[in-house]
Structures are given as structure tokens and as C-alpha cells.
Design a protein around this motif. Structure first.
Motif, PDB file in Angstrom:
ATOM      1  N   THR A   5      42.036  29.244  34.989  1.00 26.49           N
ATOM      2  CA  THR A   5      42.403  30.604  35.380  1.00 26.49           C
ATOM      3  C   THR A   5      41.181  31.374  35.865  1.00 26.49           C
ATOM      4  N   MET A   6      40.083  31.202  35.155  1.00 27.47           N
ATOM      5  CA  MET A   6      38.844  31.890  35.557  1.00 27.47           C
ATOM      6  C   MET A   6      38.346  31.377  36.913  1.00 27.47           C
ATOM      7  N   LEU A   7      38.419  30.070  37.121  1.00 26.53           N
ATOM      8  CA  LEU A   7      37.974  29.491  38.386  1.00 26.53           C
ATOM      9  C   LEU A   7      38.847  29.976  39.539  1.00 26.53           C
ATOM     10  N   LEU A   8      40.139  30.019  39.314  1.00 29.16           N
ATOM     11  CA  LEU A   8      41.055  30.506  40.349  1.00 29.16           C
ATOM     12  C   LEU A   8      40.779  31.972  40.671  1.00 29.16           C
ATOM     13  N   THR A   9      40.535  32.776  39.641  1.00 29.38           N
ATOM     14  CA  THR A   9      40.231  34.193  39.850  1.00 29.38           C
ATOM     15  C   THR A   9      38.956  34.367  40.650  1.00 29.38           C
ATOM     16  N   VAL A  10      37.929  33.593  40.336  1.00 25.24           N
ATOM     17  CA  VAL A  10      36.658  33.678  41.061  1.00 25.24           C
ATOM     18  C   VAL A  10      36.847  33.265  42.517  1.00 25.24           C
TER      19      VAL A  10
END
Length: 84
Positions: A5-10
Motif C-alpha cells: 500500500t505504501m509503495l503504491l501510494t508513493v
């Protein structure tokens, strides 16, 4: 938060920043470049027809929803009395 989720957000924030930079860079090129009347007409027609298609599809979507065309199919038994 999970790492995916964090990677997708970034990634999405980087894409948003890149598109904002590209738009800013394109809008501040300068006023020296003339745009012909044909370009304005083509852009206006493109915007008009894009909106026309989008609005038409939304109208069809709401029309079919209100008329019951989106209901799941029902099996009609030929031997059963329809009044039951």
C-alpha cells in the motif's frame, strides 16, 4: 500500513507530481508560439464530442438502471402458473 500500500501510494504521488510539473512546464513555455484558428476549432470540437459521449453514456446508465435492465436474469418456468 502494508508495504504494498505504501509503495503504491508513493508511485501514485510521484506520477501526480510528474504530471503537475509537465503541465506547469507546458503552460509556461511562452506566448511566442502562435496557435491557429484551426487548432482552437479542433480542440473545441474534441471537448464537445468527448463531453457529448460521456454525458450520453451516463444517461444510458441511469436509464437502464431505472427501467430495470440491470436486474439479474430470472428463470421462467413454462409449466408453472404465472399467477402463483
Amino acid at each position: 500500513m502494508r508495504i504494498g500500500t505504501m509503495l503504491l501510494t508513493v508511485i501514485l504521488l510521484v506520477l501526480l507530481g510528474a504530471s503537475a510539473w509537465f503541465a506547469y512546464d507546458g503552460l509556461t513555455v511562452g506566448d511566442e508560439t502562435p496557435v491557429s484558428n484551426h487548432a482552437y476549432i479542433a480542440m473545441g470540437l474534441g471537448i464537445f464530442f468527448s463531453l457529448l459521449i460521456g454525458v450520453g453514456l451516463m444517461v444510458l446508465l441511469f436509464y437502464s438502471s431505472r427501467r430495470g435492465y440491470d436486474e439479474p436474469p430470472k428463470l421462467i418456468d413454462e409449466n408453472k402458473d404465472p399467477l402463483e
